[in-house]
Design a protein around this motif. Structure first.
Motif, PDB file in Angstrom:
ATOM      1  N   TRP A   9       0.859  -1.188   0.000  1.00  0.00           N
ATOM      2  CA  TRP A   9       0.000   0.000   0.000  1.00  0.00           C
ATOM      3  C   TRP A   9       0.894   1.236   0.000  1.00  0.00           C
ATOM      4  CZ3 TRP A   9      -2.792   1.875   5.022  1.00  0.00           C
ATOM      5  CH2 TRP A   9      -3.581   3.003   4.737  1.00  0.00           C
ATOM      6  N   PHE A  10       0.980   1.877  -1.149  1.00  0.00           N
ATOM      7  CA  PHE A  10       1.779   3.094  -1.288  1.00  0.00           C
ATOM      8  C   PHE A  10       0.978   4.315  -0.846  1.00  0.00           C
ATOM      9  CE2 PHE A  10       4.121   0.383  -4.251  1.00  0.00           C
ATOM     10  CZ  PHE A  10       5.437   0.782  -4.054  1.00  0.00           C
ATOM     11  N   ARG A  11       1.670   5.256  -0.237  1.00  0.00           N
ATOM     12  CA  ARG A  11       1.083   6.555   0.091  1.00  0.00           C
ATOM     13  C   ARG A  11       2.120   7.642  -0.222  1.00  0.00           C
ATOM     14  NH1 ARG A  11      -1.036   5.260   6.037  1.00  0.00           N
ATOM     15  NH2 ARG A  11       0.662   3.740   5.884  1.00  0.00           N
ATOM     16  N   GLN A  12       2.753   8.202   0.806  1.00  0.00           N
ATOM     17  CA  GLN A  12       3.804   9.198   0.587  1.00  0.00           C
ATOM     18  C   GLN A  12       5.165   8.510   0.670  1.00  0.00           C
ATOM     19  OE1 GLN A  12       0.872  12.291   2.850  1.00  0.00           O
ATOM     20  NE2 GLN A  12       2.981  12.243   3.544  1.00  0.00           N
ATOM     21  N   ASP A  13       5.325   7.503  -0.162  1.00  0.00           N
ATOM     22  CA  ASP A  13       6.530   6.668  -0.179  1.00  0.00           C
ATOM     23  C   ASP A  13       6.697   6.089  -1.585  1.00  0.00           C
ATOM     24  OD1 ASP A  13       4.438   4.705  -0.173  1.00  0.00           O
ATOM     25  OD2 ASP A  13       4.487   4.751   2.014  1.00  0.00           O
ATOM     26  N   LEU A  14       6.601   6.982  -2.574  1.00  0.00           N
ATOM     27  CA  LEU A  14       6.456   6.566  -3.971  1.00  0.00           C
ATOM     28  C   LEU A  14       7.810   6.304  -4.619  1.00  0.00           C
ATOM     29  CD1 LEU A  14       3.619   9.082  -4.946  1.00  0.00           C
ATOM     30  CD2 LEU A  14       3.406   6.732  -4.083  1.00  0.00           C
ATOM     31  N   VAL A  91      -8.248 -10.575  -4.320  1.00  0.00           N
ATOM     32  CA  VAL A  91      -7.126 -11.296  -4.940  1.00  0.00           C
ATOM     33  C   VAL A  91      -6.580 -12.407  -4.061  1.00  0.00           C
ATOM     34  CG1 VAL A  91      -6.488  -9.248  -6.257  1.00  0.00           C
ATOM     35  CG2 VAL A  91      -5.381  -9.688  -4.041  1.00  0.00           C
ATOM     36  N   GLY A  92      -7.138 -12.574  -2.873  1.00  0.00           N
ATOM     37  CA  GLY A  92      -6.668 -13.622  -1.976  1.00  0.00           C
ATOM     38  C   GLY A  92      -5.343 -13.297  -1.314  1.00  0.00           C
ATOM     39  N   ALA A  93      -5.057 -11.999  -1.144  1.00  0.00           N
ATOM     40  CA  ALA A  93      -3.812 -11.593  -0.492  1.00  0.00           C
ATOM     41  C   ALA A  93      -3.895 -11.875   1.004  1.00  0.00           C
ATOM     42  CB  ALA A  93      -3.552 -10.115  -0.719  1.00  0.00           C
ATOM     43  N   THR A  94      -2.847 -12.423   1.551  1.00  0.00           N
ATOM     44  CA  THR A  94      -2.841 -12.759   2.973  1.00  0.00           C
ATOM     45  C   THR A  94      -2.241 -11.648   3.828  1.00  0.00           C
ATOM     46  OG1 THR A  94      -0.705 -13.857   2.705  1.00  0.00           O
ATOM     47  CG2 THR A  94      -2.690 -15.221   2.506  1.00  0.00           C
ATOM     48  N   ARG A  95      -1.557 -10.721   3.189  1.00  0.00           N
ATOM     49  CA  ARG A  95      -0.890  -9.687   3.973  1.00  0.00           C
ATOM     50  C   ARG A  95      -0.774  -8.406   3.165  1.00  0.00           C
ATOM     51  NH1 ARG A  95       3.504 -12.513   6.013  1.00  0.00           N
ATOM     52  NH2 ARG A  95       2.113 -13.180   7.683  1.00  0.00           N
ATOM     53  N   VAL A  96      -0.781  -7.279   3.891  1.00  0.00           N
ATOM     54  CA  VAL A  96      -0.550  -5.961   3.302  1.00  0.00           C
ATOM     55  C   VAL A  96       0.647  -5.334   4.000  1.00  0.00           C
ATOM     56  CG1 VAL A  96      -1.467  -3.629   2.956  1.00  0.00           C
ATOM     57  CG2 VAL A  96      -2.978  -5.618   2.709  1.00  0.00           C
ATOM     58  N   HIS A  97       1.592  -4.819   3.217  1.00  0.00           N
ATOM     59  CA  HIS A  97       2.740  -4.108   3.775  1.00  0.00           C
ATOM     60  C   HIS A  97       2.626  -2.630   3.433  1.00  0.00           C
ATOM     61  CE1 HIS A  97       5.311  -7.495   5.100  1.00  0.00           C
ATOM     62  NE2 HIS A  97       4.706  -8.161   4.117  1.00  0.00           N
ATOM     63  N   ALA A  98       3.050  -1.781   4.350  1.00  0.00           N
ATOM     64  CA  ALA A  98       2.998  -0.327   4.124  1.00  0.00           C
ATOM     65  C   ALA A  98       4.029   0.367   4.989  1.00  0.00           C
ATOM     66  CB  ALA A  98       1.604   0.217   4.438  1.00  0.00           C
ATOM     67  N   LEU A 113      -7.630  -0.591   8.912  1.00  0.00           N
ATOM     68  CA  LEU A 113      -7.200  -1.656   8.003  1.00  0.00           C
ATOM     69  C   LEU A 113      -6.634  -2.837   8.775  1.00  0.00           C
ATOM     70  CD1 LEU A 113      -6.758  -2.637   5.123  1.00  0.00           C
ATOM     71  CD2 LEU A 113      -4.569  -1.424   5.108  1.00  0.00           C
ATOM     72  N   GLY A 114      -5.921  -2.539   9.870  1.00  0.00           N
ATOM     73  CA  GLY A 114      -5.337  -3.605  10.671  1.00  0.00           C
ATOM     74  C   GLY A 114      -6.365  -4.527  11.298  1.00  0.00           C
ATOM     75  N   LYS A 115      -7.601  -4.072  11.420  1.00  0.00           N
ATOM     76  CA  LYS A 115      -8.672  -4.916  11.961  1.00  0.00           C
ATOM     77  C   LYS A 115      -9.255  -5.839  10.903  1.00  0.00           C
ATOM     78  CE  LYS A 115      -9.951  -1.390  15.368  1.00  0.00           C
ATOM     79  NZ  LYS A 115     -10.968  -0.378  15.780  1.00  0.00           N
ATOM     80  N   ALA A 116      -8.977  -5.512   9.615  1.00  0.00           N
ATOM     81  CA  ALA A 116      -9.567  -6.291   8.520  1.00  0.00           C
ATOM     82  C   ALA A 116      -8.573  -7.236   7.858  1.00  0.00           C
ATOM     83  CB  ALA A 116     -10.142  -5.336   7.471  1.00  0.00           C
ATOM     84  N   VAL A 117      -7.280  -6.886   7.871  1.00  0.00           N
ATOM     85  CA  VAL A 117      -6.257  -7.701   7.214  1.00  0.00           C
ATOM     86  C   VAL A 117      -5.023  -7.769   8.101  1.00  0.00           C
ATOM     87  CG1 VAL A 117      -7.059  -7.017   4.901  1.00  0.00           C
ATOM     88  CG2 VAL A 117      -5.209  -5.734   6.004  1.00  0.00           C
ATOM     89  N   ASP A 118      -4.094  -8.627   7.707  1.00  0.00           N
ATOM     90  CA  ASP A 118      -2.805  -8.692   8.387  1.00  0.00           C
ATOM     91  C   ASP A 118      -1.946  -7.556   7.827  1.00  0.00           C
ATOM     92  OD1 ASP A 118      -0.487  -9.317   9.655  1.00  0.00           O
ATOM     93  OD2 ASP A 118      -0.159 -11.243   8.651  1.00  0.00           O
ATOM     94  N   LEU A 119      -1.895  -6.434   8.538  1.00  0.00           N
ATOM     95  CA  LEU A 119      -1.181  -5.249   8.082  1.00  0.00           C
ATOM     96  C   LEU A 119       0.176  -5.172   8.767  1.00  0.00           C
ATOM     97  CD1 LEU A 119      -1.045  -2.486   6.612  1.00  0.00           C
ATOM     98  CD2 LEU A 119      -2.190  -1.485   8.606  1.00  0.00           C
ATOM     99  N   CYS A 120       1.239  -5.134   7.964  1.00  0.00           N
ATOM    100  CA  CYS A 120       2.595  -5.008   8.483  1.00  0.00           C
ATOM    101  C   CYS A 120       3.125  -3.617   8.157  1.00  0.00           C
ATOM    102  CB  CYS A 120       3.507  -6.067   7.866  1.00  0.00           C
ATOM    103  SG  CYS A 120       3.044  -7.759   8.279  1.00  0.00           S
TER     104      CYS A 120
END
Length: 458
Positions: A9-14, A91-98, A113-120
C-alpha cells in the motif's frame, strides 16, 4: 503451489529503492503495488491542488519504474482502509505491507485496516522512527536543538537498500486510470510553469540530489539568499517519499554536506511533534494563543486575499507569494517573511496561512507545514517569540533580494537596487504597484498590543 499475492500500500513513499514495505513484500511472494486516492479519510486535509499536480506525475513515474521490473501500479479511489481490504479479499492476499505514516488520518486508516487484514507497518520515511529519540526522562523532545543532539547519537541511518526483485501475481486486479482522477488543472491551467520547475518521481529526486551535491559546499553561504539557487529543492521529493531521508543523509555525508543534514532533521522533529499533538495543523501547541485576538471580518478577508495574490505593497512578500502561485514552491527564507507578515503585520490567524500553503505548495507536509507556521506565530512548542517581528523591508535588503523581486514582481523590474526593497518609501514605486497594506511601525505596535492581551488574560 503458487504463493498468494502480497499487497504493498503506497502513500507518501512513492519509490522502489530503500522502500522497506516493498522489500518485505517481495521476500514473501508475488507483489501487487497499490495506491488509493483517498479524499474521504483526510476530510478537509485532503491533498491540495499543487500536490495533486505532483501526485499525477509521481504516480505516472512510479508505474513506469514498476514496468521496468515486470510489475505495474494498481489504482483505486475511495476510503483507503475499505478499498485496500476489499482488494486484498478479491485477490486472496494474505498480507498488506505499508510504510508507517503519522498524520492523524493515516493513523486512523492504519488502525481500521489492521482490523480487517494482516497489516505489516514499516519505518522508512524518517531518519529514525518517531518516538525512538527520547529525552533523558523518556519523553518526546519539544525543542529542536536538544532533539538534534540526541538524534545524532542514532546516526547514521541504515544504508539504503537496493530495489528488490519483484514477481508478478497470476492475476492482476482491475485498476482505475490515472487520467480519470482529474488531478491536473485545466481551466485555467495554473500549473503551466510547474513542468519547467520540477521533475516528479524517483529519477527526478535522484537527479535533484546530485545537482545539490555539486553545490552543497556553498549551501551555508547561499541558503538564505532568495536570488540564488542555494537550497536543495528536495522538499517535494521527500514529502512524496520519492527518495528516502537515509539516501539523502548518506549521499550528503560523503559530500561533506553536514550543514544540510541538520535541516533534514527538522522533518524528523516535526513527525515527533505529531506524537505529542496530532492536531498540530489546527490546534495551538501553546494554549495561551487560543485567546489571541486575530482580526476577522471584511477588512481582514480583503488583506488575506491581497497577501494570497502577492499585492501587499511589500516587494519581498509579494515576490514570494507570486513565486508560490507560479511554481508551487517558495524560498524558505521568504516563507518565514511572508508568514510573519500575515501573522504579525496583518494579525490574521496562522491557520489561514497554513491552509493556503496546503493548497498551493507542492511540498505541503502536515508535520512540517504545521510546525513552521506555529514556529513563526509563537504558538508552537518550539517557536519564535511573538514579539520578534520580522521587518520585511530590512530582511529584503539584508538578504539581497533585489533580483528575486524583479523576477517575480515584473512591475518593479526597472526599479534600481537603492529603491527595490522599499519603492514606496523612497518615492520610486511605479504606477499600479499597490500601496502597503499597513506601515511597519504601525503593524509592530498593533501586534505587540495584541499579544499583550493574551499575557494579561492569564
Amino acid at each position: 503451489m503458487t504463493a498468494p499475492p502480497v499487497i504493498v500500500w503506497f502513500r507518501q513513499d512513492l519509490r522502489l529503492a530503500d522502500q522497506a514495505a516493498l522489500a518485505a513484500a517481495a521476500a514473501e511472494g508475488p507483489v501487487i503495488p497499490f495506491y488509493v486516492l483517498d479524499d474521504e479519510t483526510p476530510g478537509k486535509w485532503r491533498i491540495g491542488g499543487a500536490q495533486r499536480w505532483w501526485l499525477y506525475h509521481s504516480l505516472q513515474a512510479l508505474d513506469a519504474s514498476l514496468g521496468r521490473h515486470r510489475s505495474r501500479l494498481i489504482l483505486r479511489s475511495g476510503k483507503a482502509a475499505e478499498v485496500v481490504a476489499a482488494v486484498a479479499k478479491e485477490v486472496g492476499a494474505t498480507r498488506v505491507h505499508a510504510i508507517r505514516h503519522y498524520e492523524p488520518w493515516w493513523r486512523e486508516a492504519e488502525d481500521a485496516l489492521g482490523k480487517a487484514v494482516d497489516l505489516c507497518l514499516h519505518d522508512g520515511n524518517q531518519l529514525a522512527p518517531p518516538g525512538a529519540v527520547r529525552t533523558g526522562s523518556g519523553g518526546i523532545f519539544k525543542i529542536f536543538t536538544p532533539f538534534w543532539r540526541a538524534l545524532q547519537e542514532h546516526m547514521p541511518p541504515p544504508a539504503p537498500a537496493e530495489v528488490p526483485s519483484l514477481s508478478a501475481p497470476s492475476r492482476w486486479p482491475k485498476s482505475e486510470r490515472l487520467e480519470e482522477w482529474a488531478l491536473l488543472p485545466e481551466k485555467p491551467d495554473w500549473a503551466e510553469a510547474f513542468d519547467t520547475e520540477w521533475t516528479p518521481g524517483e529519477a527526478g529526486a535522484a537527479e535533484r540530489l546530485e545537482d545539490f551535491v555539486a553545490e552543497v559546499a556553498r549551501y551555508k553561504a547561499r541558503r538564505d539568499l532568495p536570488a540564488e539557487e542555494g537550497t536543495s529543492r528536495l522538499s517535494p521529493h521527500l514529502h512524496f517519499g520519492e527518495i528516502s531521508p537515509a539516501t539523502v543523509w548518506h549521499r550528503l555525508s560523503r559530500a561533506k554536506g553536514a550543514e544540510f543534514l541538520r535541516e533534514l532533521a527538522w522533518r524528523d522533529f516535526a513527525q515527533n511533534e505529531l506524537l505529542i499533538l496530532p492536531e498540530l495543523g489546527e490546534a495551538n501547541a501553546r494554549e495561551a494563543f487560543d485567546r489571541f485576538p486575530w482580526r476577522s471580518g471584511k477588512a481582514a478577508a480583503s488583506d488575506l486575499r491581497a497577501w494570497q495574490q502577492g499585492r501587499t505593497g511589500y516587494p519581498i512578500v509579494d515576490a514570494g507569494m507570486r513565486q508560490l502561485w507560479a511554481t508551487g514552491w517558495m524560498h524558505n527564507r521568504v516563507r518565514m517573511i511572508a508568514a510573519s507578515f500575515l501573522i504579525k503585520h496583518l494579525l490574521i490567524d496562522w491557520r489561514d496561512g497554513a491552509a493556503w500553503f496546503w493548497d498551493t505548495l507542492v511540498d505541503a507536509d502536515w508535520g512540517n507545514n504545521s510546525l513552521n507556521w506555529q514556529w513563526v506565530a509563537g504558538s508552537g512548542f518550539d517557536s519564535n517569540p511573538f514579539g520578534r517581528i520580522m521587518a520585511p523591508l530590512s530582511q529584503s535588503e539584508k538578504f539581497d533580494a533585489g533580483d528575486y523581486i524583479r523576477a517575480w514582481v515584473p512591475e518593479l523590474g526597472e526599479v534600481d537596487d537603492a529603491a527595490i526593497h522599499d519603492p514606496h518609501g523612497v518615492g520610486a514605486a511605479p504606477e499600479g504597484y499597490p500601496e502597503p497594506l499597513i506601515g511597519h511601525k504601525e503593524a509592530r505596535a498593533r501586534a505587540l498590543s495584541a499579544v499583550a492581551k493574551i499575557k494579561s488574560a492569564r
